[in-house]
Design an enzyme around this catalytic site. Structure first.
Site, mmCIF file in Angstrom:
data_model
loop_
_atom_site.group_PDB
_atom_site.id
_atom_site.type_symbol
_atom_site.label_atom_id
_atom_site.label_comp_id
_atom_site.label_asym_id
_atom_site.label_seq_id
_atom_site.Cartn_x
_atom_site.Cartn_y
_atom_site.Cartn_z
ATOM 1 N N LYS A 26 0.509 3.473 -2.957
ATOM 2 C CA LYS A 26 -0.664 4.336 -3.176
ATOM 3 C C LYS A 26 -0.314 5.822 -3.284
ATOM 4 C CE LYS A 26 -3.756 0.977 -1.032
ATOM 5 N NZ LYS A 26 -4.497 0.588 0.188
ATOM 6 N N VAL A 31 1.192 -3.675 4.110
ATOM 7 C CA VAL A 31 1.149 -4.946 4.819
ATOM 8 C C VAL A 31 2.392 -5.802 4.573
ATOM 9 C CG1 VAL A 31 -1.355 -5.023 4.977
ATOM 10 C CG2 VAL A 31 -0.208 -6.066 2.995
ATOM 11 N N TYR A 59 -4.002 3.381 7.666
ATOM 12 C CA TYR A 59 -5.253 2.632 7.718
ATOM 13 C C TYR A 59 -6.165 3.217 8.802
ATOM 14 C CZ TYR A 59 -2.338 -0.636 5.047
ATOM 15 O OH TYR A 59 -1.494 -1.200 4.130
ATOM 16 N N TYR A 102 -2.465 -2.786 -10.850
ATOM 17 C CA TYR A 102 -2.538 -2.551 -9.410
ATOM 18 C C TYR A 102 -1.806 -3.632 -8.626
ATOM 19 C CZ TYR A 102 -4.412 -1.966 -4.716
ATOM 20 O OH TYR A 102 -4.516 -1.811 -3.356
ATOM 21 N N SER A 111 0.800 -1.232 0.000
ATOM 22 C CA SER A 111 0.000 0.000 0.000
ATOM 23 C C SER A 111 0.831 1.278 0.000
ATOM 24 C CB SER A 111 -0.951 0.012 1.203
ATOM 25 O OG SER A 111 -2.028 -0.856 0.989
#
Length: 305
Positions: A64, A259, A241, A189, A61
């Site tokens: 992102k 993660v 998160y 992705y 992540s």
């Protein structure tokens, strides 16, 4: 500084036993639970490192905010904000519930999976291969590391088990949020999440954001201060998160976790920080990495709040 970093690595490494590596992506479950490392790069280019800083791990992540930067460069903020909102959710990163209940049927921000998939769909390129290559090239540029590559085993593992991400993407397609082929968007992705980095790579990106888009080694403006501000705002409000509020109180600067165990941080005008500790807490953040950053923030008085 070196003695201090060595000390906190030794102090907090035992905490890794209190967390667990991510298991919902089977390939990640093979990672050594006890790994822990940290890199600091200040805006003058000085590097301080301790622990397992040479270990390569997948960015997950943390891709992102990086892909968001590229999407902003490609499209401008008006187009990006047509596809994603500007608000934190308070939900887990893979939650799908807000897509149906939010009136506009668009993800509330690009730091959750649904929003990140919408942003990936905006990356320019004539093919999925060109799009992922542009993402790779961008990361190589901002990390000063030409050896950046995709971990194919992790990519295959993510692709085979990414059922919830697929459901999100098709839901978004149904409401016109995603343009183009859904499966191609998902392939890009999954591959962007499977890019391998080290703590030094993350620290270089953090330092670039700390200088509002001006490269600390070359002096080149890579992206505008406005885009840097947008990305850092998302990191500060949504980057950890549904533990982002707690992180703001305990640590107090923009950060993005993954993660795979990484955390990328930026301290405005001062430094970038990269952390790796694959043992995660229940919210998906590095359990020992959080302790490293909390200690560092208090020691150097880095909180922006």
């Amino acid at each position: 500084m070196q003695a201090y970093l060595d000390g906190i690595i030794e102090q907090f490494r035992p905490i890794t036993n209190e967390g667990k590596v991510a298991s919902y992506i089977p390939e990640l479950e093979k990672t050594d639970n006890n790994l822990l490392g940290i890199t600091l790069i200040d805006t003058k280019g000085m590097i301080y490192e301790s622990g397992d800083t040479k270990h390569q791990f997948t960015i997950q992540s943390i891709s992102k905010p990086i892909v968001l930067l590229l999407a902003l460069i490609d499209n401008g903020e008006e187009k990006v904000f047509e596809k994603v909102g500007k608000e934190p959710t308070g939900d887990p990163f893979n939650s799908i519930v807000r897509l149906e209940t939010f009136d506009e049927h668009k993800p509330l921000n690009p730091m959750i999976n649904a929003g990140a998939i919408s942003v990936t769909a905006l990356i320019k390129g004539e093919s999925k291969e060109e799009k992922i290559q542009r993402i790779l090239n961008f990361i190589k540029k901002i990390t000063h590391n030409q050896n950046i590559k995709i971990n194919e085993d992790v990519y295959q593992s993510e692709s085979k088990t990414g059922y919830r991400n697929r459901s999100m993407a098709y839901f978004l397609k149904d409401f016109g949020n995603i343009e183009g082929d859904v499966d191609e968007v998902l392939e890009v992705y999954f591959k962007q999440c499977s890019i391998e980095v080290t703590t030094r790579d993350l620290a270089y990106i953090g330092a670039l954001l700390a200088r509002d888009g001006v490269d600390i080694l070359t002096g080149e403006r890579v992206f505008s201060a406005r885009y840097s501000s947008i990305v850092k705002s998302y990191m500060a409000t949504c980057g950890m998160y549904d533990g982002s509020g707690e992180f703001a109180i305990n640590v107090g600067f923009p950060a993005k976790s993954g993660v795979g165990g990484g955390i990328m941080c930026t301290v405005l005008g001062q430094m970038g920080i990269g952390v790796f500790g694959p043992a995660l807490n229940k919210k998906g953040n590095s359990i020992a990495g959080l302790k490293l950053l909390e200690s560092l923030s208090k020691k150097l008085e880095l909180s922006i709040y």
